[in-house]
Design a protein around this motif. Structure first.
Motif, PDB file in Angstrom:
ATOM      1  N   UNK A   1       0.750  -1.205   0.023  1.00 38.67           N
ATOM      2  CA  UNK A   1       0.064   0.018   0.131  1.00 38.67           C
ATOM      3  C   UNK A   1       0.725   1.160  -0.093  1.00 38.67           C
ATOM      4  N   UNK A   2       2.283   1.184   0.076  1.00 37.14           N
ATOM      5  CA  UNK A   2       3.018   2.258   0.013  1.00 37.14           C
ATOM      6  C   UNK A   2       4.006   2.356  -1.359  1.00 37.14           C
ATOM      7  N   UNK A   3       3.548   1.817  -2.281  1.00 33.69           N
ATOM      8  CA  UNK A   3       4.460   1.454  -3.383  1.00 33.69           C
ATOM      9  C   UNK A   3       5.129   2.849  -3.971  1.00 33.69           C
ATOM     10  N   UNK A   4       4.345   3.943  -3.908  1.00 32.49           N
ATOM     11  CA  UNK A   4       4.837   5.025  -4.318  1.00 32.49           C
ATOM     12  C   UNK A   4       5.111   6.186  -3.470  1.00 32.49           C
ATOM     13  N   UNK A   5       5.209   5.830  -2.203  1.00 33.28           N
ATOM     14  CA  UNK A   5       5.392   6.748  -1.149  1.00 33.28           C
ATOM     15  C   UNK A   5       6.399   6.419   0.037  1.00 33.28           C
ATOM     16  N   UNK A   6       7.415   5.654  -0.596  1.00 31.04           N
ATOM     17  CA  UNK A   6       8.317   5.209   0.240  1.00 31.04           C
ATOM     18  C   UNK A   6       9.256   6.683   0.723  1.00 31.04           C
ATOM     19  N   UNK A   7       9.879   6.542   2.165  1.00 39.07           N
ATOM     20  CA  UNK A   7      10.404   7.759   2.449  1.00 39.07           C
ATOM     21  C   UNK A   7      11.699   7.804   1.453  1.00 39.07           C
ATOM     22  N   UNK A   8      11.496   9.293   1.185  1.00 39.22           N
ATOM     23  CA  UNK A   8      12.874   9.939   0.541  1.00 39.22           C
ATOM     24  C   UNK A   8      14.089  10.236   1.601  1.00 39.22           C
ATOM     25  N   UNK A   9      15.329   9.675   1.441  1.00 41.47           N
ATOM     26  CA  UNK A   9      16.175   9.888   2.391  1.00 41.47           C
ATOM     27  C   UNK A   9      17.736   9.597   1.536  1.00 41.47           C
ATOM     28  N   UNK A  10      18.587  10.133   2.412  1.00 39.49           N
ATOM     29  CA  UNK A  10      20.092  10.054   1.875  1.00 39.49           C
ATOM     30  C   UNK A  10      21.167   9.943   3.056  1.00 39.49           C
ATOM     31  N   UNK A  11      22.263   9.411   2.836  1.00 42.09           N
ATOM     32  CA  UNK A  11      23.243   9.483   3.797  1.00 42.09           C
ATOM     33  C   UNK A  11      24.001  10.894   3.724  1.00 42.09           C
ATOM     34  N   UNK A  12      24.468  11.110   4.924  1.00 43.26           N
ATOM     35  CA  UNK A  12      24.721  12.618   4.976  1.00 43.26           C
ATOM     36  C   UNK A  12      26.343  13.077   4.540  1.00 43.26           C
TER      37      UNK A  12
END
Length: 217
Positions: free
Chosen positions: A190-201
């Motif tokens: 149910x979260x296929x297009x809404x995964x958390x956007x993140x990155x390493x600092x």
């Protein structure tokens, strides 16, 4: 749950639910709410613990520990790998606590653990994990950076670190060392297009980071 500040976007007023960020560990259960793709347990680690971890990072070879672990065997395994370092007991017991919470939360007997020393950004571009959920915690060093859904241009993911964001933009958020966070990925049903956007600092010169991640097995 009360509503947060009302924001205006394209002349449409939208009410934004408060983010699941709290000093109580129970906040991690909020990851099951459909509207949440992150939950953060904010905590401050004992200074003795962080100091001993920093000393280990300065005086040891880089760590790259990877293993399927259970709440019952992880502390002993970590202690064995860190034998001789002052942080071994405190760090192994803390990781065992987090593994136990993770396995209980997701009703699993084991977790995929990674404990890694980093001296540069592991995943420097904004991205989404193609998994159901990942736990991340930075024991020392600069922690993971992330964006709220309403500040993301997903068409720009991986394109020069943009994702609708510049490094001077106030919309980027960063966890603090010691925080324990659950990041919902696109593999969550149910979260296929809404995964958390993140990155390493990005890390400072000579800065070392100790990162713990747990994945659902």
């Amino acid at each position: 749950m009360s509503l947060n500040t009302v924001v205006k976007k394209d002349d449409v007023v939208e009410s934004v639910l408060p983010l699941p960020i709290d000093k109580q560990s129970s906040v991690l259960t909020d990851i099951y709410q459909p509207e949440n793709n992150i939950a953060i347990w904010q905590r401050t680690l004992p200074i003795e613990m962080t100091t001993s971890i920093q000393e280990m990072l300065q005086n040891s070879k880089p760590l790259a520990l990877v293993k399927y672990v259970t709440p019952d065997d992880v502390a002993e395994w970590i202690r064995g790998k860190l034998d001789g370092y002052a942080c071994a007991n405190a760090l192994s017991e803390d990781i065992a606590l987090i593994v136990d919470m993770f396995c209980c939360l997701f009703d699993t007997k084991e977790a995929g653990l990674r404990l890694t020393t980093l001296d540069k950004a592991m995943c420097p571009k904004f991205h989404v994990d193609q998994i159901p959920c990942r736990l991340v915690s930075t024991y020392t060093g600069t922690a993971t950076e992330w964006l709220e859904n309403n500040h993301v241009d997903r068409s720009q993911l991986g394109a020069g670190n943009k994702a609708g964001h510049s490094d001077n933009d106030f919309t980027m958020q960063r966890m603090q060392s010691g925080d324990v966070a659950l990041l919902k990925g696109s593999g969550w049903k149910g979260n296929e297009n809404m995964g958390l956007v993140h990155r390493s600092p990005a890390l400072k010169l000579n800065e070392k980071r100790l990162l713990l991640t747990l994945d659902i097995v």
